[in-house]
Design a protein around this motif. Structure first.
Motif, PDB file in Angstrom:
ATOM      1  N   ALA A 119     -63.168  17.291  48.140  1.00 55.54           N
ATOM      2  CA  ALA A 119     -61.722  17.175  47.955  1.00 55.54           C
ATOM      3  C   ALA A 119     -61.058  17.074  49.320  1.00 55.54           C
ATOM      4  CB  ALA A 119     -61.194  18.375  47.180  1.00 55.54           C
ATOM      5  N   ALA A 120     -59.842  16.586  49.337  1.00 56.15           N
ATOM      6  CA  ALA A 120     -59.101  16.392  50.581  1.00 56.15           C
ATOM      7  C   ALA A 120     -58.994  17.687  51.371  1.00 56.15           C
ATOM      8  CB  ALA A 120     -57.715  15.844  50.279  1.00 56.15           C
ATOM      9  N   GLY A 121     -59.387  17.616  52.640  1.00 57.41           N
ATOM     10  CA  GLY A 121     -59.260  18.723  53.558  1.00 57.41           C
ATOM     11  C   GLY A 121     -60.325  19.794  53.483  1.00 57.41           C
ATOM     12  N   LEU A 122     -61.286  19.668  52.579  1.00 56.26           N
ATOM     13  CA  LEU A 122     -62.298  20.715  52.421  1.00 56.26           C
ATOM     14  C   LEU A 122     -63.587  20.450  53.195  1.00 56.26           C
ATOM     15  CD1 LEU A 122     -61.963  21.623  48.627  1.00 56.26           C
ATOM     16  CD2 LEU A 122     -60.842  22.657  50.619  1.00 56.26           C
ATOM     17  N   GLY A 123     -63.693  19.292  53.830  1.00 59.35           N
ATOM     18  CA  GLY A 123     -64.914  18.959  54.554  1.00 59.35           C
ATOM     19  C   GLY A 123     -64.831  19.319  56.018  1.00 59.35           C
ATOM     20  N   LEU A 127     -66.778   2.176  43.369  1.00 59.19           N
ATOM     21  CA  LEU A 127     -65.794   3.044  44.025  1.00 59.19           C
ATOM     22  C   LEU A 127     -65.968   3.052  45.545  1.00 59.19           C
ATOM     23  CD1 LEU A 127     -65.842   6.073  41.579  1.00 59.19           C
ATOM     24  CD2 LEU A 127     -63.998   4.399  41.883  1.00 59.19           C
ATOM     25  N   TRP A 128     -67.020   2.395  46.058  1.00 57.01           N
ATOM     26  CA  TRP A 128     -67.316   2.415  47.485  1.00 57.01           C
ATOM     27  C   TRP A 128     -67.222   1.035  48.135  1.00 57.01           C
ATOM     28  CZ3 TRP A 128     -67.198   6.891  49.887  1.00 57.01           C
ATOM     29  CH2 TRP A 128     -67.323   8.039  49.108  1.00 57.01           C
ATOM     30  N   THR A 129     -66.430   0.115  47.552  1.00 56.77           N
ATOM     31  CA  THR A 129     -66.207  -1.211  48.139  1.00 56.77           C
ATOM     32  C   THR A 129     -65.161  -1.114  49.250  1.00 56.77           C
ATOM     33  OG1 THR A 129     -64.581  -1.755  46.441  1.00 56.77           O
ATOM     34  CG2 THR A 129     -66.874  -2.429  46.022  1.00 56.77           C
ATOM     35  N   PRO A 130     -65.015  -2.143  50.092  1.00 52.60           N
ATOM     36  CA  PRO A 130     -64.123  -2.033  51.254  1.00 52.60           C
ATOM     37  C   PRO A 130     -62.679  -1.643  50.930  1.00 52.60           C
ATOM     38  CG  PRO A 130     -65.456  -4.008  51.432  1.00 52.60           C
ATOM     39  CD  PRO A 130     -65.722  -3.426  50.075  1.00 52.60           C
ATOM     40  N   ASP A 131     -62.139  -2.141  49.839  1.00 60.22           N
ATOM     41  CA  ASP A 131     -60.733  -1.896  49.508  1.00 60.22           C
ATOM     42  C   ASP A 131     -60.541  -0.843  48.432  1.00 60.22           C
ATOM     43  OD1 ASP A 131     -59.872  -3.871  51.348  1.00 60.22           O
ATOM     44  OD2 ASP A 131     -60.305  -5.430  49.878  1.00 60.22           O
ATOM     45  N   ALA A 132     -61.560  -0.056  48.149  1.00 63.77           N
ATOM     46  CA  ALA A 132     -61.469   0.962  47.101  1.00 63.77           C
ATOM     47  C   ALA A 132     -60.516   2.081  47.516  1.00 63.77           C
ATOM     48  CB  ALA A 132     -62.856   1.526  46.803  1.00 63.77           C
ATOM     49  N   ASP A 133     -60.093   2.853  46.538  1.00 59.63           N
ATOM     50  CA  ASP A 133     -59.192   3.989  46.756  1.00 59.63           C
ATOM     51  C   ASP A 133     -59.982   5.145  47.384  1.00 59.63           C
ATOM     52  OD1 ASP A 133     -57.602   6.268  46.533  1.00 59.63           O
ATOM     53  OD2 ASP A 133     -57.147   5.978  44.420  1.00 59.63           O
ATOM     54  N   PRO A 134     -59.634   5.570  48.601  1.00 57.22           N
ATOM     55  CA  PRO A 134     -60.388   6.639  49.270  1.00 57.22           C
ATOM     56  C   PRO A 134     -60.411   7.950  48.489  1.00 57.22           C
ATOM     57  CG  PRO A 134     -58.881   5.584  50.803  1.00 57.22           C
ATOM     58  CD  PRO A 134     -58.572   5.036  49.451  1.00 57.22           C
ATOM     59  N   LEU A 135     -59.313   8.306  47.858  1.00 59.51           N
ATOM     60  CA  LEU A 135     -59.277   9.558  47.098  1.00 59.51           C
ATOM     61  C   LEU A 135     -60.202   9.480  45.888  1.00 59.51           C
ATOM     62  CD1 LEU A 135     -58.190  12.396  46.792  1.00 59.51           C
ATOM     63  CD2 LEU A 135     -56.234  11.444  45.536  1.00 59.51           C
ATOM     64  N   PRO A 155     -57.587   7.753  60.985  1.00 57.12           N
ATOM     65  CA  PRO A 155     -59.008   7.485  60.724  1.00 57.12           C
ATOM     66  C   PRO A 155     -59.703   6.946  61.973  1.00 57.12           C
ATOM     67  CG  PRO A 155     -57.669   5.740  59.799  1.00 57.12           C
ATOM     68  CD  PRO A 155     -56.712   6.788  60.324  1.00 57.12           C
ATOM     69  N   ARG A 156     -60.956   7.366  62.165  1.00 57.20           N
ATOM     70  CA  ARG A 156     -61.764   6.889  63.296  1.00 57.20           C
ATOM     71  C   ARG A 156     -62.681   5.776  62.814  1.00 57.20           C
ATOM     72  NH1 ARG A 156     -64.854  11.912  65.039  1.00 57.20           N
ATOM     73  NH2 ARG A 156     -65.949  10.372  66.277  1.00 57.20           N
ATOM     74  N   SER A 157     -62.814   4.743  63.588  1.00 59.15           N
ATOM     75  CA  SER A 157     -63.663   3.615  63.246  1.00 59.15           C
ATOM     76  C   SER A 157     -65.143   4.015  63.272  1.00 59.15           C
ATOM     77  CB  SER A 157     -63.425   2.474  64.237  1.00 59.15           C
ATOM     78  OG  SER A 157     -64.131   1.326  63.839  1.00 59.15           O
ATOM     79  N   PHE A 158     -65.946   3.314  62.502  1.00 55.88           N
ATOM     80  CA  PHE A 158     -67.400   3.497  62.481  1.00 55.88           C
ATOM     81  C   PHE A 158     -68.054   2.229  62.995  1.00 55.88           C
ATOM     82  CE2 PHE A 158     -66.481   6.979  59.783  1.00 55.88           C
ATOM     83  CZ  PHE A 158     -67.627   7.707  59.549  1.00 55.88           C
ATOM     84  N   SER A 159     -69.081   2.363  63.805  1.00 53.23           N
ATOM     85  CA  SER A 159     -69.884   1.212  64.197  1.00 53.23           C
ATOM     86  C   SER A 159     -70.887   0.928  63.081  1.00 53.23           C
ATOM     87  CB  SER A 159     -70.596   1.475  65.525  1.00 53.23           C
ATOM     88  OG  SER A 159     -71.426   2.599  65.428  1.00 53.23           O
ATOM     89  N   GLU A 206     -63.659   9.791  55.422  1.00 45.89           N
ATOM     90  CA  GLU A 206     -63.959  10.851  56.395  1.00 45.89           C
ATOM     91  C   GLU A 206     -62.682  11.594  56.783  1.00 45.89           C
ATOM     92  OE1 GLU A 206     -66.277  11.237  60.603  1.00 45.89           O
ATOM     93  OE2 GLU A 206     -64.537   9.895  60.572  1.00 45.89           O
ATOM     94  N   ALA A 207     -61.613  10.875  57.113  1.00 46.92           N
ATOM     95  CA  ALA A 207     -60.350  11.506  57.504  1.00 46.92           C
ATOM     96  C   ALA A 207     -59.770  12.322  56.352  1.00 46.92           C
ATOM     97  CB  ALA A 207     -59.347  10.447  57.964  1.00 46.92           C
ATOM     98  N   LEU A 208     -59.788  11.773  55.165  1.00 46.46           N
ATOM     99  CA  LEU A 208     -59.249  12.471  53.996  1.00 46.46           C
ATOM    100  C   LEU A 208     -60.029  13.756  53.721  1.00 46.46           C
ATOM    101  CD1 LEU A 208     -57.198  12.367  51.684  1.00 46.46           C
ATOM    102  CD2 LEU A 208     -58.857  11.024  50.392  1.00 46.46           C
ATOM    103  N   CYS A 209     -61.342  13.653  53.763  1.00 44.17           N
ATOM    104  CA  CYS A 209     -62.199  14.805  53.481  1.00 44.17           C
ATOM    105  C   CYS A 209     -62.074  15.886  54.552  1.00 44.17           C
ATOM    106  CB  CYS A 209     -63.647  14.348  53.358  1.00 44.17           C
ATOM    107  SG  CYS A 209     -64.804  15.662  52.942  1.00 44.17           S
TER     108      CYS A 209
END
Length: 145
Positions: free
Chosen positions: A135-139, A72-80, A118-122, A107-110
């Motif tokens: 869940a979305a918006g709770l973080g 569930l954490w691969t590059p093209d996985a579903d963020p939700l 979305p902000r890029s990560f180094s 990060e943006a979804l949460c």
């Protein structure tokens, strides 16, 4: 956490290894932030080689044995789906090792409730997010380091 710097090519994207400087940057980041990361008790990572290598360095640096491999954490996985999967780990404080663009979308979804900006990560960058329930918006983003 985004994985450390990886080689530019390999037999497949999943087989890309960390570069020597990428591996060292992960070790250095964990060493410099060990106190900040002291509550982490589990590392979740994608099955790609570079995230496995990063996760192993994190686990070693934080003296952890609990590691979870998740597609569930691969590059093209579903963020939700990735975000919601953290409900299975609500009893722990996980550090997730994943990829761009997924990490920025989660990060943006949460934290924002949407993936609009979305902000890029180094490489090897960590976002500390406080959340009662994944869940979305709770973080709430505490910091990036």
């Amino acid at each position: 956490m985004r994985h450390g710097e990886a080689e530019s090519s390999a037999s497949s994207d999943a087989a890309r290894r960390l570069t020597p400087s990428g591996a060292q940057s992960v070790i250095t980041r964990i060493q410099h932030n060990a106190e900040r990361l002291s509550s982490v008790n589990r590392v979740i990572h994608s099955p790609y080689l570079r995230t496995i290598q990063t996760a192993e360095s994190v686990a070693h640096g934080l003296n952890l044995t609990a590691m979870v491999d998740s597609s569930l954490w691969t590059p093209d996985a579903d963020p939700l789906a990735a975000l919601e999967s953290l409900a299975d780990h609500i009893d722990s404080t996980p550090l997730i090792v994943t990829h761009m663009p997924l990490i920025s979308y989660v990060e943006a979804l949460c934290c924002e409730g949407a993936i609009a900006y979305p902000r890029s990560f180094s490489c090897a960058e960590i976002a500390e997010i406080k959340v009662e329930w994944p869940a979305a918006g709770l973080g709430s983003l505490v910091r990036r380091f």
